[in-house]
Design an enzyme around this catalytic site. Structure first.
Site, PDB file in Angstrom:
ATOM      1  N   GLY A 173      -7.787   9.570   9.644  1.00 24.16           N
ATOM      2  CA  GLY A 173      -8.184   9.788  10.973  1.00 24.16           C
ATOM      3  C   GLY A 173      -9.003  10.921  11.316  1.00 24.16           C
ATOM      4  O   GLY A 173      -9.394  11.084  12.366  1.00 24.16           O
ATOM      5  N   ALA A 214      -9.174   5.736   4.408  1.00 26.94           N
ATOM      6  CA  ALA A 214      -9.222   6.784   5.094  1.00 26.94           C
ATOM      7  C   ALA A 214     -10.503   7.375   5.377  1.00 26.94           C
ATOM      8  O   ALA A 214     -10.990   7.518   4.454  1.00 26.94           O
ATOM      9  CB  ALA A 214      -7.886   7.781   4.834  1.00 26.94           C
ATOM     10  N   THR A 216      -8.340   3.615  12.242  1.00 26.48           N
ATOM     11  CA  THR A 216      -8.351   4.407  13.324  1.00 26.48           C
ATOM     12  C   THR A 216     -10.097   4.225  13.833  1.00 26.48           C
ATOM     13  O   THR A 216     -10.483   4.056  15.190  1.00 26.48           O
ATOM     14  CB  THR A 216      -8.302   6.021  13.219  1.00 26.48           C
ATOM     15  OG1 THR A 216      -7.040   6.165  12.738  1.00 26.48           O
ATOM     16  CG2 THR A 216      -8.468   6.713  14.290  1.00 26.48           C
ATOM     17  N   LYS A 256       0.850  -1.095  -0.012  1.00 24.59           N
ATOM     18  CA  LYS A 256       0.144   0.005   0.049  1.00 24.59           C
ATOM     19  C   LYS A 256       0.842   1.126   0.165  1.00 24.59           C
ATOM     20  O   LYS A 256       1.334   1.503   0.961  1.00 24.59           O
ATOM     21  CB  LYS A 256      -0.950  -0.109   1.254  1.00 24.59           C
ATOM     22  CG  LYS A 256      -1.775   1.153   1.276  1.00 24.59           C
ATOM     23  CD  LYS A 256      -2.514   1.390   2.491  1.00 24.59           C
ATOM     24  CE  LYS A 256      -2.983   2.672   2.783  1.00 24.59           C
ATOM     25  NZ  LYS A 256      -3.498   3.056   3.985  1.00 24.59           N
TER      26      LYS A 256
END
Lengths: 72, 277, 277, 277, 277, 72, 72, 72
Positions: free
Chosen positions: E173, E199, E222, E112
């Site tokens: 995040g 994300a 997260t 990634k």
């Protein structure tokens, strides 16, 4: 036997002819265009306003004649 | 921004001017000239919009048409800054040639660079846009560059010398307004050149929202030209631009989940029911 | 709407006037008078906002204070329509008494009815609001009624004789703007009296959005009075109201998923790369 | 909620059960039985959805049709709680009569009360809804009441004895999801009975969003029955309901304007470029 | 997607598998391993999430610490595909070196790629990302590339040989979910490799929304690891992923402004009030 | 001269007739309906399940016969 | 033996006294208020502007004196 | 006079020393690391697993020793 007095050129993609020895300036006039509202490319190269007089067209030239139109 | 005269009479509206490269713009609304019914309508819409900067496109002359009136006959160059675009170019080379042609007609170095990725979405191609920006800056153009709302791409374009970053609020002509206000907000934090939202504006509130985010200006065309009543919409866009800019400068109230009384909460007449806390 | 003089010079902005009961309002922006730093600031903000209708509250006189200047000394009644509210009332009876007291001071029958449900959210109580509307209409008041954005509740209030339905865009003072545009749109289809969005407006674009939905007017207070610069925000709200109204009348372009070129798509110079369809 | 068996094996999913009046519901998804192609498809969709409570409507028997199979033959009453509705009633009296008829067939006191305002929007009429709630509660029904998302109207309905408040996320069958999450959030703060979002759910994420707001359940029908593949959508709605509920209980991360690295920010290998702060 | 066993019992959930380069993934949820309290919690969250692909980062060994347990001891490689990332790299060269180091540890070619623009927003740098993609593809890596949601940038990355385009829904995040669904939708039209939203996911509905747009997968870290109850959230994300995917395949109902009755509109009992049209 | 033996009634808005002295129970059977899946109103008043046997129809009665159908 | 010459009243919730036979008009003046910017309730009933002169205060009256202030 | 028997190197940015002629393999063992969970760069160049044995450290080498940790 003498050579032809006219040259074959492409203008905005269309076939045209002009007298051998025609300058860009003269050609713009011939097309009935107002020189101050157009710009000219010969063979993908800009011919600046101040170069038009001394730039002669040659047989087989590809010429772009553009102007400004409405756009966003 | 409205004229300084106006500001003399309205000091509370004081604002700095928008400066792009060497060009000072007296209005934060930039307006395109495409899709109008006539040159007359174009000229009237521009006047009503209060814009100081109008975009134009470069196209082949129609050789068959008699030499008729030119758009340039209807745009008073003493009144407007003319911003030629490279709309319709799908590679850096065409865009660069188009910019050079426009400069030769206008004799000015300002250009709105567009290098598009495909004809369906008209979204900008990042690689071609980066290449053309580098080259046009090297040739001395003041480049205002149409780009996506990718904030880091905007940073890269500024690093290459762009004088203004022009993120799309949404795809050209889609009328969807600012689809990602967060991206515009971050872009505004990361770059120092003026950020002018370009494309996607559908109605007045879209302009107001862009300006409230802190954008330095908005460029639009279809939103006015294709409205049912273009002149009315030109006035609406003008007012929305000043409204949004002034709201940004005025400092809006914070958002709360609920209630904050606007009338005094004491001095109430004696009541039979007491308010429930 | 801005003055007719302006319209004489700008025919393309022609618009009908807002009429509530017997009252003709020359601006579609209604402004409250709470939370300003001083009566002077209040008066100046009202003037800048271009409003023709200002709201006031009814409160007990402070008996200990020397008889000082009154808010009424700072609102030129020849210039503004004064709209008393029943803010702070949590039951129909208090609201009715408050409306009667206001009418006795002003000698006018216009009232903005508020019957609140609780002190935390300041959201309207539907039962008390229905009761008080019926009674005040019976007493000859022109009732402008603050309510939720429930479209059928608005219909019921009109059936009871309300002269204007005033849905909250979001809770009073929350600054969240129009949380449910769909509800406002449906309400506008279902009622015939003017719909004036009341409460929740935080910034200029909120006003523009309300007007673009077709609302007949917007009432706000905190959005101006509590902005960092109230005078600047008053101007922003003024312009946003005209912008949104004119955009509504102008007929915006439709939204599309993507792309609709604003520059011509033919007459392009010869290109090395052909656009991808 | 998924079955207790499942929870035995997944202790981290522990959740209290949904209780409406005297009725314990083992799933937070309530499902309607309208618009399916066949009774067989209805029964299969219900089974896949994992629902424990299914809604039905009351209608005149077709006297000309031979006495064919009844919907009731396809709903195992030992497996499902049947919740009759008063859909199609436009006044309190019809709704009350309809509830009585349903109770006579089913012998149960649970009813989903709908008193609609008009046939175009199918939005609830607040006055008729308040009247019918009072009367049905007096008659001993456990009233689950369909209402707008007006939080104070919900409080009034609870005060009248409703056992569950069922706000519309958006108009019946509109598929627009939760148009005003803020209103649902406030309603959840103001009432103590279960809040079950009814109407407007178009797809799985709408259910998840409702549950993440803290809603105690979701009722839907068209979203499943009119999907291109109803059985697949029934599974999607089932999973979305548990996903949203568990996410609500799990306590989501806060929202930030940007960045919070998920990988460690130290221990990086030596780099030529240093990160820009 | 959940296991084939499950599908045998639920044929209506049939779905093709997600394939990235040569790698077949049995779940469309990809999960990161950062920010957990312990390796035990990490392992349990991964198991509950049902993921088949877990991301890890490359960092310097702490030379002072005794040689303790490694994360790799807690990730059963017979059960999970390990996807190393280049998080923390701010230039192409570091990212390329990091990918090479990871490949040397794992002996696999999947990576990634992240090349970040700045430490504050962690948004990707388009130029470094393009450079590193070209180089890693040349070195034989299967590159899954983290990028902005700029659709044409995604096209360019695919042209350079990326095996998956991974647009950020919102900044890493930030928990803001999918800020620009329109961009994801267009990207999905323009590229042919799997699009995996990476994300920004904050809660379950964010995952459902991404999948309903047609995304082929979602990567998050997260959202689970920093939830108040990570294990519960892991289950929520698992269910949201299947819910969103199945809803996408099921074909949702269209959105309407209002009403579409779910109960029959004929066969109503005789009513005193007739419905208003 | 003796009175007619049948009564005219309205059922779900349609004109019908029945033998004088027919109970609601009997009438439901006559209509070929399953009694457990229907509910009955006579003149806008519910006739409860346990009242059907002893409730006789009268000339001019307006009867509603309903059942449960799919709904949301 | 003669009765007291003053009455006890409540004004905006505070205890006050006034001379027996004071009219609302007179009382407003006594309070130093501008009559045109206030409205008066006695015992929850509005005393209209034109009634103030002829309305006398009585012992125990609850009086509300209000004016208009800034509000939204 | 003979040269020193130890070399000075940098490991993850810290100054360390090692015996002249130490292989990468040996050095990893010396550090007490599990060879299968680390990767090694010498002077910004990866030393592949299969090269560690025959790769000797030299004076002044900059060595990176990395492993896999939790990340998203």
């Amino acid at each position: 036997m003498e050579q032809g007095t006219r040259i074959e050129i492409q203008v905005n993609g269309e076939a045209r002819s002009a007298a051998r020895g025609t300058s860009v300036d003269a050609f713009v006039a011939e097309l009935g265009l107002r020189p101050e509202v157009v710009a000219i490319e010969v063979n993908d190269r800009l011919v600046r306003r101040d170069e038009r007089g001394r730039t002669m067209l040659s047989d087989g030239d590809r010429i772009e004649v553009v102007t400004l139109v409405g756009g966003g | 921004m409205a004229s300084t005269t106006l500001h003399a009479s309205e000091p509370w509206l004081a604002d700095e001017q928008l400066v792009v490269g060497d060009t000072v713009l007296h209005s934060r609304l930039l307006v395109g000239t495409g899709k109008y019914k006539s040159f007359e309508e174009t000229a009237q819409a521009l006047a009503i919009s209060g814009t100081h900067c109008v975009t134009v496109a470069v196209r082949r002359v129609n050789l068959d048409a008699k030499s008729g009136p030119s758009l340039l006959d209807h745009i008073d160059r003493s009144r407007y800054v003319i911003l030629p675009n490279t709309a319709g170019c799908f590679d850096a080379k065409s865009a660069i040639r188009t910019a050079e042609l426009a400069r030769d007609v206008l004799g000015t170095k300002l250009v709105k660079l567009e290098v598009l990725g495909d004809a369906k979405t008209l979204l900008p191609d990042p690689i071609g846009t980066l290449e053309a920006t580098r080259e046009l800056v090297a040739q001395g153009f003041d480049v205002m560059v149409y780009t996506s709302d990718d904030p880091r791409l905007g940073v890269r374009l500024q690093e290459l010398g762009a004088k203004s970053v022009m993120p799309a609020g949404s795809p050209i002509g889609s009328g969807q307004g600012i689809l990602n206000p967060n991206a515009i907000r971050i872009l505004l934090e990361l770059v120092t050149v003026p950020v002018i939202v370009d494309a996607g504006v559908g109605t007045a509130s879209d302009v107001a929202i862009a300006m409230e985010l802190g954008a330095h200006g908005v460029l639009l065309n279809t939103g006015i030209a294709s409205a049912r009543e273009p002149l009315r919409m030109a006035a609406a866009m003008r007012d929305a631009c000043t409204a949004g800019r002034q709201a940004f400068l005025a400092g809006r109230i914070p958002k709360r989940l609920y209630a904050n009384a606007s009338s005094p909460t004491d001095g109430l007449i004696s009541s039979h029911e007491k308010p429930r806390a």
